[in-house]
Write a protein that holds these residues in place. Structure first.
Motif, PDB file in Angstrom:
ATOM      1  N   SER A 131      -4.519  -1.605   3.093  1.00 31.35           N
ATOM      2  CA  SER A 131      -4.562  -0.296   3.734  1.00 31.35           C
ATOM      3  C   SER A 131      -5.416  -0.401   4.987  1.00 31.35           C
ATOM      4  O   SER A 131      -6.166  -1.362   5.162  1.00 31.35           O
ATOM      5  N   GLN A 132      -5.329   0.595   5.871  1.00 28.12           N
ATOM      6  CA  GLN A 132      -6.157   0.567   7.082  1.00 28.12           C
ATOM      7  C   GLN A 132      -7.639   0.559   6.714  1.00 28.12           C
ATOM      8  O   GLN A 132      -8.449  -0.110   7.361  1.00 28.12           O
ATOM      9  N   SER A 142       0.830  -1.197   0.000  1.00 25.33           N
ATOM     10  CA  SER A 142       0.000   0.000   0.000  1.00 25.33           C
ATOM     11  C   SER A 142       0.862   1.244   0.000  1.00 25.33           C
ATOM     12  O   SER A 142       2.054   1.203   0.293  1.00 25.33           O
ATOM     13  N   PHE A 163      -8.561  -2.959   5.790  1.00 29.96           N
ATOM     14  CA  PHE A 163      -8.160  -4.005   6.734  1.00 29.96           C
ATOM     15  C   PHE A 163      -9.357  -4.769   7.306  1.00 29.96           C
ATOM     16  O   PHE A 163      -9.280  -5.981   7.532  1.00 29.96           O
ATOM     17  N   GLN A 215       0.325  -2.031  13.102  1.00 26.50           N
ATOM     18  CA  GLN A 215       0.194  -1.123  11.966  1.00 26.50           C
ATOM     19  C   GLN A 215      -1.185  -1.196  11.320  1.00 26.50           C
ATOM     20  O   GLN A 215      -1.620  -0.236  10.677  1.00 26.50           O
ATOM     21  N   ARG A 216      -1.839  -2.319  11.448  1.00 27.71           N
ATOM     22  CA  ARG A 216      -3.199  -2.492  10.938  1.00 27.71           C
ATOM     23  C   ARG A 216      -4.024  -3.120  12.055  1.00 27.71           C
ATOM     24  O   ARG A 216      -3.902  -4.309  12.337  1.00 27.71           O
ATOM     25  N   CYS A 235      -4.644  -8.695  13.949  1.00 28.45           N
ATOM     26  CA  CYS A 235      -4.064  -7.454  13.440  1.00 28.45           C
ATOM     27  C   CYS A 235      -2.768  -7.770  12.694  1.00 28.45           C
ATOM     28  O   CYS A 235      -2.300  -8.913  12.675  1.00 28.45           O
TER      29      CYS A 235
END
Length: 218
Positions: free
Chosen positions: A44-45, A2, A48, A184-185, A151
Motif C-alpha cells: 500500500s502507499q 492491496s 511503500f 502508483q507507489r 517507485c
C-alpha cells in the motif's frame, strides 16, 4: 494484492488521464524497469516507504533536508552565505558518496532509455510489448539533480514506436514499442523532485534551441 487494486486503477483511459495530469518533458534518461509477477504483493502507499531500498530512501531524505535548509537560510541575510558555503561543501561530499552507491543500483540487465518523464509517470522504449495494467518496479537516475528515485507503477500505454514501421534489422529482430507507466507507489517528495527535474530539463532544452538559432547562419 492491496485493497486499492480496483477496476479504476486497471482502466487504461483512467490511467492515461492521470498520466496527463502533469507535464512530461521529452528528454532521454537512463532507468531500470523490472516487470513484476502477476501474483506479486504490491505494498500500500502507507507501507511503500518501508519497501524501498535503503539507498533510495537516503537519497530522498537528503533532498528533503537540502530543500528545508535552503528555505530556512533565506531569512538570515549576510550570514546565510557563510552557512550556505559550509552546507554546500558537506553536501558535495555526501552527494559523491551517494552517487557511488546509486551507480551500483543501476542494473545493465534491466536498463532502458526513457524518452519522457514528469510528475505522473515515465515513458520508455522496449523491444517487446507489456500488457496494460502490468506492474513494474522503476529506478530513475537523475544525474543533473544528483538524485535517484525508486517507485512502482503500472503500464498505461503500449504502442509501436514510429521506427517499428520499418523492416527489422539484424540488431532488432522485433518491433520496438513505446511504453508509458503511471506512478502508483511513489513518495510525495520524489514526485516533487521529478516535477522540478522536468522543469529544469525544459529550461535546458529551451536554452539549447536558442543557442542553435543564434549560431545558425542568417
Amino acid at each position: 494484492m492491496s485493497a486499492d487494486h480496483d477496476t479504476t486503477s486497471n482502466n487504461q483511459a483512467a490511467m492515461m488521464a492521470q498520466y496527463q495530469d502533469y507535464y512530461a518533458v521529452r528528454e532521454g534518461l537512463d532507468i531500470n524497469i523490472v516487470p513484476l509477477a502477476a501474483d506479486a504483493m504490491i505494498p500500500s502507499q502507507a507501507d511503500f516507504a518501508q519497501h524501498a531500498p535503503a539507498v533510495f530512501k537516503l537519497a530522498s531524505e537528503l533532498q528533503v533536508v537540502d530543500a528545508s535548509a535552503i528555505a530556512q537560510l533565506r531569512g538570515l541575510g549576510d550570514a546565510a552565505k557563510v552557512i550556505s558555503d559550509v552546507l554546500n561543501q558537506q553536501n558535495r561530499k555526501l552527494t559523491a558518496l551517494l552517487g557511488y552507491l546509486l551507480r551500483n543500483e543501476d542494473d545493465p540487465d534491466h536498463r532502458f532509455q526513457a524518452f519522457e518523464y514528469g510528475g505522473a509517470g515515465i515513458g520508455f522504449n522496449n523491444q517487446t510489448a507489456l500488457a496494460i495494467g502490468q506492474w513494474v518496479e522503476i529506478k530513475i537516475f537523475l544525474p543533473a539533480e544528483s538524485a535517484a528515485i525508486y517507485c512502482l507503477g503500472q503500464v498505461c500505454s503500449c504502442e509501436p514506436a514510429a521506427s517499428a514501421t520499418s523492416a527489422p534489422t539484424a540488431q532488432t529482430s522485433e518491433p520496438e514499442y513505446q511504453i508509458k507507466v503511471l506512478f502508483q507507489r511513489i513518495e510525495d517528495s520524489d514526485r516533487e523532485l521529478l516535477i522540478r527535474a522536468s522543469m529544469h530539463a525544459q529550461t535546458r532544452l529551451l536554452k539549447k534551441r536558442a543557442n542553435e538559432r543564434n549560431e545558425s547562419p542568417q
